[in-house]
Design an enzyme around this catalytic site. Structure first.
Site, PDB file in Angstrom:
ATOM      1  N   ASN A  99      40.868 122.337   7.001  1.00  0.00           N
ATOM      2  CA  ASN A  99      40.982 122.110   8.645  1.00  0.00           C
ATOM      3  C   ASN A  99      40.635 122.899   9.607  1.00  0.00           C
ATOM      4  O   ASN A  99      39.816 122.728  10.766  1.00  0.00           O
ATOM      5  CB  ASN A  99      41.429 121.042   8.297  1.00  0.00           C
ATOM      6  CG  ASN A  99      41.203 119.877   8.108  1.00  0.00           C
ATOM      7  OD1 ASN A  99      40.492 119.354   7.184  1.00  0.00           O
ATOM      8  ND2 ASN A  99      42.401 118.450   7.892  1.00  0.00           N
TER       9      ASN A  99
ATOM     10  N   THR B  52      50.097 115.033  14.961  1.00  0.00           N
ATOM     11  CA  THR B  52      49.291 115.236  13.901  1.00  0.00           C
ATOM     12  C   THR B  52      48.235 116.377  13.610  1.00  0.00           C
ATOM     13  O   THR B  52      47.567 117.089  14.756  1.00  0.00           O
ATOM     14  CB  THR B  52      48.079 113.567  13.803  1.00  0.00           C
ATOM     15  OG1 THR B  52      47.667 113.863  14.808  1.00  0.00           O
ATOM     16  CG2 THR B  52      49.298 112.471  13.674  1.00  0.00           C
ATOM     17  N   GLU B  53      47.547 117.118  12.518  1.00  0.00           N
ATOM     18  CA  GLU B  53      46.700 117.783  12.860  1.00  0.00           C
ATOM     19  C   GLU B  53      45.487 117.678  13.222  1.00  0.00           C
ATOM     20  O   GLU B  53      44.472 117.946  14.036  1.00  0.00           O
ATOM     21  CB  GLU B  53      46.010 118.301  11.298  1.00  0.00           C
ATOM     22  CG  GLU B  53      45.705 117.749  10.156  1.00  0.00           C
ATOM     23  CD  GLU B  53      46.024 118.223   9.377  1.00  0.00           C
ATOM     24  OE1 GLU B  53      44.863 118.406   8.880  1.00  0.00           O
ATOM     25  OE2 GLU B  53      46.691 117.957   8.523  1.00  0.00           O
ATOM     26  N   VAL B  54      45.152 116.320  13.619  1.00  0.00           N
ATOM     27  CA  VAL B  54      43.858 115.772  13.744  1.00  0.00           C
ATOM     28  C   VAL B  54      43.461 115.455  15.435  1.00  0.00           C
ATOM     29  O   VAL B  54      43.038 115.174  16.213  1.00  0.00           O
ATOM     30  CB  VAL B  54      43.407 114.283  13.261  1.00  0.00           C
ATOM     31  CG1 VAL B  54      42.365 113.118  13.572  1.00  0.00           C
ATOM     32  CG2 VAL B  54      43.250 113.935  11.636  1.00  0.00           C
ATOM     33  N   GLY B 136      44.394 120.486   6.075  1.00  0.00           N
ATOM     34  CA  GLY B 136      45.451 121.456   6.775  1.00  0.00           C
ATOM     35  C   GLY B 136      46.721 121.778   6.707  1.00  0.00           C
ATOM     36  O   GLY B 136      47.256 122.543   7.460  1.00  0.00           O
TER      37      GLY B 136
END
Lengths: 323, 268
Positions: A99, B52-54, B136
């Site tokens: 990601n 969060t990675e988002v 991630g």
């Protein structure tokens, strides 16, 4: 006055997605309606790009549209099925990143620089040359490089800039010039908007420019970067969209859970939900016909903060520059 | 509570939540880590800062939250966050910038040095089985100051050496992270369906860096844990037994997973 970029999804895909294109397919802004239009249009030889490529990517793989994927996570590869077979026998070529990797590569593409360093991937097996040059890949020595920083000698991994030929994204609202507003966590969409050569946006609502300009903080890309705008309520279904609707797990379980298991299962799904409808409006009509007129209420947003406190982007119009 | 009233998976989440620090920035990955982070946050507010990675920063689940986030891109993470942004901010500025104190991860395999595999079973070039991929997980393992791994224990998952090291723990022992160019890491922990493991990093970072069984679940024999571990497992002297979960802990955990998305009954 610029010409309106509003068009329907089939025209947008016909005009701006070319066979062979690399296509950013999104994550939090997953453009399910646009991806289904790509399948309907029978596009070929595409590459799917995203940090985490969800079921909208599965449509492109199973539909014969994409034969390459560059991602950190491929949902379709999680369980045994056709996509795992395609990755094993070479029908779907793949380059595994992460990601962060994809997000930084899109950022580098947007910035117009050739590569970007990261401290991720150090110490992993991704960097082993025999894995970088795997038979299913398509980048080889263009995948990454390692170097010691010329400034302090620290090890970094260099990731190549990524400029997708086209990005398809779903958004909360846009105007007909292509100014796009998105709110909520963005995943890797922010830099995809800027990195892609062509941008196709579907939006829940088309609003006048005045609505955009009254709250410019929320704009993620200015209209001059956008090729086409499609008015598409429920365009992210069965995924979610902040402020509009939640994930439709019930629909996924009922219609999509088996689509990756065999080409027969896929064809059955695609015949009904992709090829059996002309556009997203017909898709939603079909949804209501199958599950009931009120069925979408079960996923419509009904909780969370609202409304937000007003903010003002003001200035002093009579400011004096000399006493 | 007696053993019949909770599952091993629930016990795993409770033990993992108790292993959380009382403060610090936590980045939790998808699956059990996100459920456990939400659970830990509600057990001991305000405590940890969940990111969060988002792109959700300092998410505070409302007390009446209807579910833990399903995945890390659940839109309910936007309700109660101090800031929302994107993945470059989350995995770049926040994580790579050195601001994440604890990464909470899961994986298909873990090995004696705490390396994780999220990508493939068997040889990457001719895999026995391909998996979804790392998301991630890789950068969180590379760059968080410590890592807590939550995963069910089976011999094929707890292996001498992961088939593909997607997410470095201590790699192949003392000093390996520094030689690879990574920041040092630890102390780390693994919580499985059998117990809680630490790593022998030594007071000055000069230990063997291998996984050590430190505590077992109620009634669990360390020899059973050895049988489900793919290398000669070290067991700490005076290995502790974990306190059973309370009725309140189990009730909260079940409330956060109303549709059994994470904790399928009968699975473990």
């Amino acid at each position: 006055m610029s010409a309106s970029k509003l068009m329907d999804e089939n025209e947008a895909v016909a005009r701006f997605v070319d066979d062979g294109d690399s296509v950013y397919v999104g994550y939090t802004s997953a453009a399910y309606g646009l991806c289904q239009a790509i399948v309907r249009a029978g596009k070929r030889n595409l590459e799917a790009i995203g940090g985490s490529v969800g079921p909208q990517g599965t449509f492109l793989f199973m539909g014969g549209c994409a034969n390459r994927v560059r991602a950190g996570y491929v949902a379709a590869a999680l369980r045994p099925g056709v996509v795992q077979e395609m990755m094993a026998d070479g029908r779907l070529r793949f380059e595994d990143y992460s990601n962060q990797g994809i997000a930084l590569m899109l950022m580098a593409g947007a910035l117009g620089i050739p590569f970007i360093p990261t401290r991720s991937f150090l110490g992993t097996d991704y960097l082993r040359p025999e894995f970088r040059d795997h038979a299913g890949g398509f980048l080889r020595d263009k995948k990454w490089a390692e170097m010691d920083s010329p400034f302090d000698g620290e090890k970094v991994v260099l990731l190549p800039a990524l400029r997708p030929d086209v990005a398809v994204l779903h958004a909360q609202r846009a105007d007909e010039d292509g100014n796009v507003q998105v709110w909520g966590h963005l995943g890797d969409a922010r830099w995809a908007y800027w990195a892609a050569r062509k941008v196709i946006v579907s939006a829940e609502e088309i609003v006048p420019r005045e609505v955009i300009a009254a709250d410019p903080d929320r704009t993620v890309t200015p209209g001059f970067r956008v090729s086409a705008v499609v008015h598409m309520p429920w365009g992210g279904h069965p995924s979610s969209l902040v402020g509009y609707y939640d994930y439709d797990y019930a629909y996924q379980a009922r219609t999509m859970s088996r689509m990756g298991r065999s080409m027969e299962e896929w064809q059955s799904f695609a015949d009904e939900w992709i090829h059996g409808v002309r556009d997203r409006a017909e898709y939603i009509d079909h949804y209501r016909a199958v599950f009931g007129a009120e069925a979408l209420d079960a996923i419509a947003v009904n909780a969370g903060p609202s409304p937000i406190a007003p903010v003002r982007y003001g200035y002093n119009a009579t400011l004096r520059f000399r006493m | 509570m007696s053993e019949q009233e909770y599952t091993l998976a629930e016990l795993m989440c409770v033990a993992a939540a108790r292993a959380f620090p009382v403060s610090g920035v936590v980045m939790a990955g998808m699956g059990l880590p996100m459920l456990t982070a939400t659970f830990a946050k509600l057990l001991q507010p305000p405590g940890i800062v969940i990111c969060t990675e988002v792109g959700a920063f300092d998410w505070r689940p409302p007390p009446d939250v209807s579910r833990a986030p399903v995945g890390i891109h659940d839109i309910n993470l936007n309700d109660g966050s101090a800031m929302v942004s994107d993945m470059v901010d989350a995995l770049g500025t926040l994580l790579m910038g050195g601001n994440v104190d604890l990464g909470v991860l899961s994986a298909a395999q873990v090995d004696r040095f705490g390396n994780l595999n999220t990508l493939v079973l068997g040889d990457y070039r001719h895999p026995e089985r391909r998996l979804g991929g790392t998301g991630g997980n890789t950068e969180i393992a590379c760059l968080a100051k410590r890592v807590l791994t939550i995963m069910p224990q089976e011999r094929r998952r707890f292996v001498e050496r992961v088939d593909f090291n997607t997410s470095p723990g201590y790699i192949d022992g003392p000093g390996a992270r520094l030689r690879a160019g990574l920041p040092p890491q630890g102390p780390n922990a693994v919580v499985s369906t059998f117990g809680v493991f630490g790593f022998d990093t030594g007071d000055g970072g000069d230990g063997s860096c291998e996984m050590v069984l430190e505590a077992v679940f109620p009634g669990m024999d360390p020899d059973i844990v050895r049988l489900e571990t793919g290398w000669p497992l070290r067991v700490a002297d005076g290995v502790a037994e974990i306190e059973p979960p309370t009725a309140e802990e189990i009730a909260l955990l079940r409330r956060l997973d109303p549709h059994h998305f994470y904790l399928t009954p009968g699975r473990y």
